[in-house]
Write a protein that holds these residues in place. Structure first.
Motif, PDB file in Angstrom:
ATOM      1  N   LEU A 299      23.229  34.644  34.791  1.00  0.00           N
ATOM      2  CA  LEU A 299      24.575  34.567  33.492  1.00  0.00           C
ATOM      3  C   LEU A 299      25.868  35.220  34.356  1.00  0.00           C
ATOM      4  CD1 LEU A 299      25.763  32.362  32.191  1.00  0.00           C
ATOM      5  CD2 LEU A 299      25.392  33.120  30.201  1.00  0.00           C
ATOM      6  N   ASP A 300      25.526  36.387  34.086  1.00  0.00           N
ATOM      7  CA  ASP A 300      26.720  36.978  34.957  1.00  0.00           C
ATOM      8  C   ASP A 300      27.014  37.239  35.950  1.00  0.00           C
ATOM      9  OD1 ASP A 300      26.464  38.877  32.147  1.00  0.00           O
ATOM     10  OD2 ASP A 300      25.054  40.526  33.075  1.00  0.00           O
ATOM     11  N   LYS A 301      25.600  36.926  37.224  1.00  0.00           N
ATOM     12  CA  LYS A 301      26.774  36.239  38.089  1.00  0.00           C
ATOM     13  C   LYS A 301      27.445  35.168  38.424  1.00  0.00           C
ATOM     14  CE  LYS A 301      24.963  39.746  40.480  1.00  0.00           C
ATOM     15  NZ  LYS A 301      25.554  40.581  41.531  1.00  0.00           N
ATOM     16  N   LEU A 302      27.002  34.318  37.429  1.00  0.00           N
ATOM     17  CA  LEU A 302      27.836  32.895  37.452  1.00  0.00           C
ATOM     18  C   LEU A 302      29.513  33.643  37.067  1.00  0.00           C
ATOM     19  CD1 LEU A 302      28.068  29.365  38.132  1.00  0.00           C
ATOM     20  CD2 LEU A 302      26.808  29.856  35.505  1.00  0.00           C
ATOM     21  N   LEU A 303      29.438  34.534  36.251  1.00  0.00           N
ATOM     22  CA  LEU A 303      30.754  34.131  35.389  1.00  0.00           C
ATOM     23  C   LEU A 303      31.460  35.199  36.364  1.00  0.00           C
ATOM     24  CD1 LEU A 303      29.586  35.136  31.776  1.00  0.00           C
ATOM     25  CD2 LEU A 303      30.903  32.771  32.644  1.00  0.00           C
ATOM     26  N   GLU A 304      30.649  36.172  37.156  1.00  0.00           N
ATOM     27  CA  GLU A 304      31.964  36.561  38.411  1.00  0.00           C
ATOM     28  C   GLU A 304      32.171  35.276  39.550  1.00  0.00           C
ATOM     29  OE1 GLU A 304      29.406  40.020  40.890  1.00  0.00           O
ATOM     30  OE2 GLU A 304      29.245  40.267  38.916  1.00  0.00           O
ATOM     31  N   ALA A 305      31.030  34.874  40.360  1.00  0.00           N
ATOM     32  CA  ALA A 305      31.489  33.972  40.772  1.00  0.00           C
ATOM     33  C   ALA A 305      33.054  33.429  40.393  1.00  0.00           C
ATOM     34  CB  ALA A 305      30.418  32.907  41.169  1.00  0.00           C
ATOM     35  N   ILE A 306      33.110  32.514  38.951  1.00  0.00           N
ATOM     36  CA  ILE A 306      33.686  32.060  38.440  1.00  0.00           C
ATOM     37  C   ILE A 306      34.923  32.486  39.134  1.00  0.00           C
ATOM     38  CG2 ILE A 306      34.442  30.756  36.180  1.00  0.00           C
ATOM     39  CD1 ILE A 306      31.553  29.720  35.677  1.00  0.00           C
ATOM     40  N   ASP A 307      35.643  33.619  38.158  1.00  0.00           N
ATOM     41  CA  ASP A 307      36.241  35.015  38.145  1.00  0.00           C
ATOM     42  C   ASP A 307      36.306  34.956  39.139  1.00  0.00           C
ATOM     43  OD1 ASP A 307      35.934  35.352  35.438  1.00  0.00           O
ATOM     44  OD2 ASP A 307      34.633  37.154  35.284  1.00  0.00           O
ATOM     45  N   LYS A 308      35.641  34.563  40.257  1.00  0.00           N
ATOM     46  CA  LYS A 308      36.599  35.002  41.963  1.00  0.00           C
ATOM     47  C   LYS A 308      37.359  33.949  42.494  1.00  0.00           C
ATOM     48  CE  LYS A 308      32.932  39.091  43.575  1.00  0.00           C
ATOM     49  NZ  LYS A 308      31.928  39.059  44.021  1.00  0.00           N
TER      50      LYS A 308
ATOM     51  N   GLU B 293      38.266  31.181  39.756  1.00  0.00           N
ATOM     52  CA  GLU B 293      39.992  31.832  39.764  1.00  0.00           C
ATOM     53  C   GLU B 293      40.929  32.351  40.667  1.00  0.00           C
ATOM     54  OE1 GLU B 293      39.311  32.459  35.748  1.00  0.00           O
ATOM     55  OE2 GLU B 293      38.518  30.291  35.416  1.00  0.00           O
ATOM     56  N   GLN B 294      40.407  33.391  40.479  1.00  0.00           N
ATOM     57  CA  GLN B 294      41.645  34.925  41.626  1.00  0.00           C
ATOM     58  C   GLN B 294      41.906  33.599  43.340  1.00  0.00           C
ATOM     59  OE1 GLN B 294      38.483  38.077  41.852  1.00  0.00           O
ATOM     60  NE2 GLN B 294      39.346  39.169  39.965  1.00  0.00           N
ATOM     61  N   LEU B 295      40.744  33.468  43.351  1.00  0.00           N
ATOM     62  CA  LEU B 295      41.153  31.943  44.890  1.00  0.00           C
ATOM     63  C   LEU B 295      41.770  31.381  44.573  1.00  0.00           C
ATOM     64  CD1 LEU B 295      37.512  32.804  46.681  1.00  0.00           C
ATOM     65  CD2 LEU B 295      39.670  33.686  46.847  1.00  0.00           C
ATOM     66  N   TYR B 296      42.077  30.875  44.037  1.00  0.00           N
ATOM     67  CA  TYR B 296      42.100  29.744  43.823  1.00  0.00           C
ATOM     68  C   TYR B 296      44.079  29.588  43.767  1.00  0.00           C
ATOM     69  CZ  TYR B 296      44.594  25.258  41.288  1.00  0.00           C
ATOM     70  OH  TYR B 296      45.098  24.482  41.889  1.00  0.00           O
ATOM     71  N   GLU B 297      44.023  31.052  42.472  1.00  0.00           N
ATOM     72  CA  GLU B 297      45.603  31.403  42.321  1.00  0.00           C
ATOM     73  C   GLU B 297      45.817  32.272  43.170  1.00  0.00           C
ATOM     74  OE1 GLU B 297      44.775  34.744  38.804  1.00  0.00           O
ATOM     75  OE2 GLU B 297      44.349  32.665  37.805  1.00  0.00           O
ATOM     76  N   ARG B 298      45.443  33.023  44.196  1.00  0.00           N
ATOM     77  CA  ARG B 298      46.153  33.606  45.653  1.00  0.00           C
ATOM     78  C   ARG B 298      46.235  32.285  46.271  1.00  0.00           C
ATOM     79  NH1 ARG B 298      41.920  38.036  46.664  1.00  0.00           N
ATOM     80  NH2 ARG B 298      40.463  36.576  47.393  1.00  0.00           N
ATOM     81  N   LEU B 299      45.893  30.950  47.015  1.00  0.00           N
ATOM     82  CA  LEU B 299      46.002  29.757  47.490  1.00  0.00           C
ATOM     83  C   LEU B 299      47.447  29.132  47.247  1.00  0.00           C
ATOM     84  CD1 LEU B 299      44.777  27.610  49.607  1.00  0.00           C
ATOM     85  CD2 LEU B 299      43.693  27.259  47.470  1.00  0.00           C
ATOM     86  N   ILE B 300      47.552  29.120  45.453  1.00  0.00           N
ATOM     87  CA  ILE B 300      48.513  28.504  45.261  1.00  0.00           C
ATOM     88  C   ILE B 300      49.553  29.363  45.522  1.00  0.00           C
ATOM     89  CG2 ILE B 300      49.488  27.723  43.396  1.00  0.00           C
ATOM     90  CD1 ILE B 300      47.561  27.382  41.673  1.00  0.00           C
ATOM     91  N   GLN B 301      49.438  30.759  45.150  1.00  0.00           N
ATOM     92  CA  GLN B 301      50.722  31.604  45.714  1.00  0.00           C
ATOM     93  C   GLN B 301      51.184  31.228  47.594  1.00  0.00           C
ATOM     94  OE1 GLN B 301      53.263  33.263  43.515  1.00  0.00           O
ATOM     95  NE2 GLN B 301      54.050  33.929  45.536  1.00  0.00           N
ATOM     96  N   VAL B 302      50.165  31.156  47.639  1.00  0.00           N
ATOM     97  CA  VAL B 302      50.395  30.978  49.215  1.00  0.00           C
ATOM     98  C   VAL B 302      50.621  29.522  49.573  1.00  0.00           C
ATOM     99  CG1 VAL B 302      49.509  30.487  51.337  1.00  0.00           C
ATOM    100  CG2 VAL B 302      48.557  32.825  50.066  1.00  0.00           C
ATOM    101  N   GLU B 303      50.260  28.689  48.742  1.00  0.00           N
ATOM    102  CA  GLU B 303      51.361  27.375  49.229  1.00  0.00           C
ATOM    103  C   GLU B 303      52.794  27.154  48.729  1.00  0.00           C
ATOM    104  OE1 GLU B 303      49.936  24.512  50.950  1.00  0.00           O
ATOM    105  OE2 GLU B 303      48.703  25.774  51.538  1.00  0.00           O
TER     106      GLU B 303
END
Length: 137
Positions: free
Chosen positions: A102-111, A113-123
């Motif tokens: 469960l901790d690994k799943l939550l970690e992956a979800i956080d990562k 979200e961070q990647l998505y936010e960076r992608l939006i910023q780049v766009e």
């Protein structure tokens, strides 16, 4: 249409307590109550957050582990553990999880979200750059 059955928190507490080889009396002493209260809690579908925190601490887990406890996950870990007999007795080798999935799943979800936010910023930056180029023409 099927609805998702809510987790039975009391049952999860009971199973984790049993897996920890802890009696109701020991848990009761650890959280400052009596065995009858533990029995009532384990029969309840929900437990208030403060009490859940105390119980989780006494069981050596987080409240999230209790809320999301899954018998399937436990059986998966047990299924991935084999016993090997040798001349000196038996030893156990585990090919299962050495971390909380469960901790690994939550970690992956956080990562993600961070990647998505960076992608939006780049766009956004790319769109601004293209607009700037169009304005120059």
């Amino acid at each position: 249409m099927s609805t998702v059955k809510p987790k039975h928190i009391g049952r999860n507490i009971s199973r984790i307590r049993e897996l920890r080889d802890m009696k109701q009396e020991a848990l009761a002493i650890a959280i400052g109550t009596n065995q009858q209260s533990i029995s009532i809690i384990e029969g309840s579908e929900s437990v208030d957050e403060e009490k859940l925190k105390k119980i989780a601490e006494a069981l050596g887990v987080t409240p999230e582990v209790i809320k999301n406890f899954s018998e399937d996950a436990v059986f998966n870990i047990i299924g991935n553990t084999i016993e090997i007999e040798n001349n000196t007795g038996s030893s156990v080798i585990s090919y299962g999880c050495t971390f909380n999935p469960l901790d690994k799943l939550l970690e992956a979800i956080d990562k993600n979200e961070q990647l998505y936010e960076r992608l939006i910023q780049v766009e956004k930056e790319k769109a601004a750059y293209l607009e700037k180029l169009l304005d120059k023409k």
